[in-house]
Design an enzyme around this catalytic site. Structure first.
Site, PDB file in Angstrom:
ATOM      1  N   LYS A   1      -5.953  -1.929  -0.498  1.00 14.09           N
ATOM      2  CA  LYS A   1      -6.834  -1.911   0.690  1.00 14.09           C
ATOM      3  C   LYS A   1      -7.465  -3.127   0.996  1.00 14.09           C
ATOM      4  CE  LYS A   1      -7.283   2.666   1.538  1.00 14.09           C
ATOM      5  NZ  LYS A   1      -7.257   3.414   2.992  1.00 14.09           N
TER       6      LYS A   1
ATOM      7  N   ASN B   1      -0.447  11.944   1.715  1.00 21.90           N
ATOM      8  CA  ASN B   1       0.389  11.218   1.173  1.00 21.90           C
ATOM      9  C   ASN B   1       0.519  11.095  -0.119  1.00 21.90           C
ATOM     10  OD1 ASN B   1      -1.690   9.150   1.008  1.00 21.90           O
ATOM     11  ND2 ASN B   1      -1.581   8.461   3.032  1.00 21.90           N
TER      12      ASN B   1
ATOM     13  N   ARG C   1      -8.983  10.767  -7.815  1.00 19.75           N
ATOM     14  CA  ARG C   1      -8.188  11.531  -6.935  1.00 19.75           C
ATOM     15  C   ARG C   1      -7.105  10.556  -6.236  1.00 19.75           C
ATOM     16  NH1 ARG C   1      -8.850  12.677  -1.278  1.00 19.75           N
ATOM     17  NH2 ARG C   1      -7.554  10.686  -1.335  1.00 19.75           N
TER      18      ARG C   1
ATOM     19  N   GLU D   1     -13.453   4.782  -2.139  1.00 20.35           N
ATOM     20  CA  GLU D   1     -12.220   5.037  -1.892  1.00 20.35           C
ATOM     21  C   GLU D   1     -11.419   5.991  -3.180  1.00 20.35           C
ATOM     22  OE1 GLU D   1      -8.862   4.859   0.317  1.00 20.35           O
ATOM     23  OE2 GLU D   1     -10.483   3.680   0.547  1.00 20.35           O
ATOM     24  N   ASP D   2     -10.838   7.232  -2.831  1.00 22.34           N
ATOM     25  CA  ASP D   2     -10.352   8.023  -3.609  1.00 22.34           C
ATOM     26  C   ASP D   2     -11.146   8.645  -4.804  1.00 22.34           C
ATOM     27  OD1 ASP D   2      -8.084   7.864  -2.309  1.00 22.34           O
ATOM     28  OD2 ASP D   2      -6.887   6.540  -3.661  1.00 22.34           O
TER      29      ASP D   2
ATOM     30  N   ASP E   1     -13.643   5.808   3.143  1.00 25.18           N
ATOM     31  CA  ASP E   1     -12.334   5.770   4.099  1.00 25.18           C
ATOM     32  C   ASP E   1     -11.683   7.159   3.859  1.00 25.18           C
ATOM     33  OD1 ASP E   1     -10.674   4.205   5.608  1.00 25.18           O
ATOM     34  OD2 ASP E   1      -9.221   4.443   3.807  1.00 25.18           O
ATOM     35  N   ASP E   2     -11.516   7.835   2.849  1.00 27.18           N
ATOM     36  CA  ASP E   2     -11.089   9.052   2.723  1.00 27.18           C
ATOM     37  C   ASP E   2     -11.688  10.074   3.622  1.00 27.18           C
ATOM     38  OD1 ASP E   2      -9.028   8.231   0.688  1.00 27.18           O
ATOM     39  OD2 ASP E   2     -11.069   8.357  -0.731  1.00 27.18           O
TER      40      ASP E   2
ATOM     41  N   TYR F   1       0.868  -1.279   0.120  1.00 23.44           N
ATOM     42  CA  TYR F   1       0.155   0.042   0.005  1.00 23.44           C
ATOM     43  C   TYR F   1       1.003   1.312   0.000  1.00 23.44           C
ATOM     44  CZ  TYR F   1      -4.322   2.659   0.174  1.00 23.44           C
ATOM     45  OH  TYR F   1      -5.270   3.196  -0.165  1.00 23.44           O
TER      46      TYR F   1
END
Length: 542
Positions: free
Chosen positions: A167, A401, A149, A238-239, A261-262, A96
């Site tokens: 993930k 990150n 993203r 996610e993202d 999650d973000d 990851y």
């Protein structure tokens, strides 16, 4: 080995879920037609793990190690998880962040075996059929991205598939969620990344991103198809870009078992860091003031969860939100600005406009600053020194990150604050020595939250994931930090203990699920025993 009754010979060696490689016994080789297809002397799983460790040690780059592990996952899933779970702290950065970022950027150039499900918007009206092509029929977790993203790297189109795969690997490696219940999904609605559109090796749709009603109809068809095919499934978003992430979560959070999650995972790990930091400073959460660098869904998600946690401790929710301010590319988010999105407005402050972050620090006098901007080096010396002038123990959390996007390094935060900063970051940093004292930076990685949340949902078959479940998770993470760790500045449990930490968090969240009657299974006398009974252990079937 009963699953292998219909699979034998060469096909068995190409089935990652059933393959044992060189660990097939002599009897199994005779029974399943494997004689002659393998070197003649059987080995053990532990020796196979040692061989992979040695192979990895001979490689020069983390991306090469990522590719070796990806190939291993594609051919022998049990061995893959045995390797990861042999030393999670070492392997998390390889499967990851930060390595997965480079892997996603180069996805089309390093593509090997396909994994997961790709749903292009050109298949609208047929998504249930495509989703049903996955061979496992009892899916409990889908991690899904549209690739817009990816980490702090932007629009990577179908290359974002590395994120759901990574993930879900951590769901298993860090909390024991059985991998057969996990499905990575990428929604391909096009890409606005011109370099990808011009790249002959790009594997996604060669069109600009679809927006608006067509996009949301596509999302809805996916959600409904997942619900029909996998009624006990939890969907983790996610993202996604802010413009998509916020409305998707608002649309479905009260309809199905789902979370982002973000937004929520990041918020929970940040709140866990706050609880840890307050154990060092000796202060109360309700006395804190936070200034965020970044005004997107991650920032507002953290700000809202902190506000909800403050409210649980007795503060009025409006007063709590007023203690969380946002700063973006256009300056401090003040009520007079006309460019704020609906999800940002609760955190707009009554103040004159401020155009630089250090000025905002001096004007608002926050006890902590949180970076979710994905722009490196914005927590510069002026900012850190200003925080140290205002606070005896300034909270400095550069959470962006991968490492190249961090708002500051651990050494910068400690050195510019004369060793007084309480520090945590989104990416890993090594120990720092200041004036003879060694500080151990904490990594505020969502891995402390989402695998544990997954295990709690899996064990309880929860019907919903609520906001308060993330507050429970944050407290459960923080309560595991020892006084010895706090003395070095470490405000998260050591990642070497991530498996034990995750199961502790899972038990706490599961207790809440049963208390709020969100479970589909009957409450057992011993919830910890229930969690332990559902944990996956990588071992070959007899």
């Amino acid at each position: 080995m009963s699953d292998q009754s219909s699979t034998s010979g060469y096909a068995l060696l190409r089935n990652p879920r059933l393959n044992k490689g060189s660990a097939f016994s002599e009897e199994e080789r005779r029974t399943y037609g494997l004689e002659g297809l393998l070197p003649p002397v059987p080995t053990t799983l532990s020796l196979q793990v040692a061989r992979i460790h040695a192979e990895l040690g001979n490689l020069d780059s983390d991306l090469q190690k990522y590719l070796l592990l990806s190939d291993l996952q594609a051919r022998n899933e049990t061995l893959f998880y045995a390797v990861l779970m042999s030393d999670p702290a070492t392997f998390m950065p390889l499967v990851y962040t930060p390595t997965v970022g480079e892997a996603c950027q180069k996805f089309d150039h390093i593509f090997r075996a396909a994994r997961g499900i790709y749903l292009p918007i050109t298949a609208r009206g047929r998504l249930k059929g495509l989703l049903g092509n996955w061979p496992m029929k009892d899916i409990r977790f889908i991690v899904v991205t549209d690739g817009e993203r990816i980490l702090g790297l932007g629009d990577l189109g179908v290359g974002g598939m590395g994120i759901p795969i990574g993930k879900l690997s951590l769901y298993t490696a860090c909390a024991g969620v059985p991998p057969e219940y996990c499905l990575p999904v990428t929604l391909d609605v096009g890409t606005n990344n011109e370099s990808l559109l011009e790249d002959p090796l790009y594997l996604g749709l060669r069109q600009n991103r679809v927006r608006g009603a067509d996009y949301m109809a596509f999302i809805d068809e996916f959600v409904q198809a997942a619900q029909v095919l996998y009624p006990k499934c939890c969907i983790q978003w996610e993202d996604f870009a802010n413009i998509s992430a916020v409305p998707i979560l608002e649309t479905y959070r009260d309809q199905v078992c789902t979370y982002n999650d973000d937004i929520q995972g990041t918020a929970a790990v940040a709140l866990a860091g706050m609880y840890g930091a307050l154990r060092i400073s000796g202060q109360k959460l309700t006395d804190q003031r936070f200034l965020f660098l970044g005004g997107g869904s991650a920032a507002t998600g953290i700000a809202e969860l902190i506000s909800q946690a403050m409210a649980l401790e007795g503060l009025d929710i409006a007063a709590a939100r007023a203690r969380n301010a946002l700063f973006d590319v256009n300056g401090l988010m003040v009520k007079s600005r006309t460019d704020l999105a609906g999800f940002q407005k609760p955190f707009a402050v009554n103040h004159a406009p401020i155009s630089t972050f250090v000025e905002a620090v001096r004007a608002l006098r926050p006890t902590g600053i949180i970076g979710v901007s994905t722009v490196p080096k914005l927590f510069n010396q002026q900012v850190i020194e200003a925080m140290a002038e205002i606070n005896e123990r300034p909270i400095i959390f550069p959470y962006s990150n991968p490492t190249s996007r961090s708002e500051c390094t651990a050494e910068e935060a400690y050195r510019w604050s004369q060793g007084r900063a309480i520090f945590a970051s989104g990416s890993p940093f090594g120990p720092v020595e200041i004036a003879g004292q060694t500080f151990v930076p904490g990594q505020g990685n969502n891995v402390y939250i989402f695998p544990a949340m997954g295990m709690a949902v899996f064990a309880t078959e929860a019907t919903r994931v609520t906001e308060e479940m993330f507050i429970v998770a944050a407290k459960a993470v923080a309560e595991q930090v020892t006084d010895k760790s706090l003395a070095t500045g470490l405000i998260y449990p050591p990642q070497s203990q991530i498996f034990e930490a995750s199961l502790h968090v899972a038990v706490r969240v599961a207790e809440y699920v049963f208390e709020k009657k969100l479970a589909r299974v009957e409450r057992p006398a011993d919830i910890a025993k229930l969690i332990a009974s559902r944990v996956y252990h990588p071992a070959y079937a007899a």
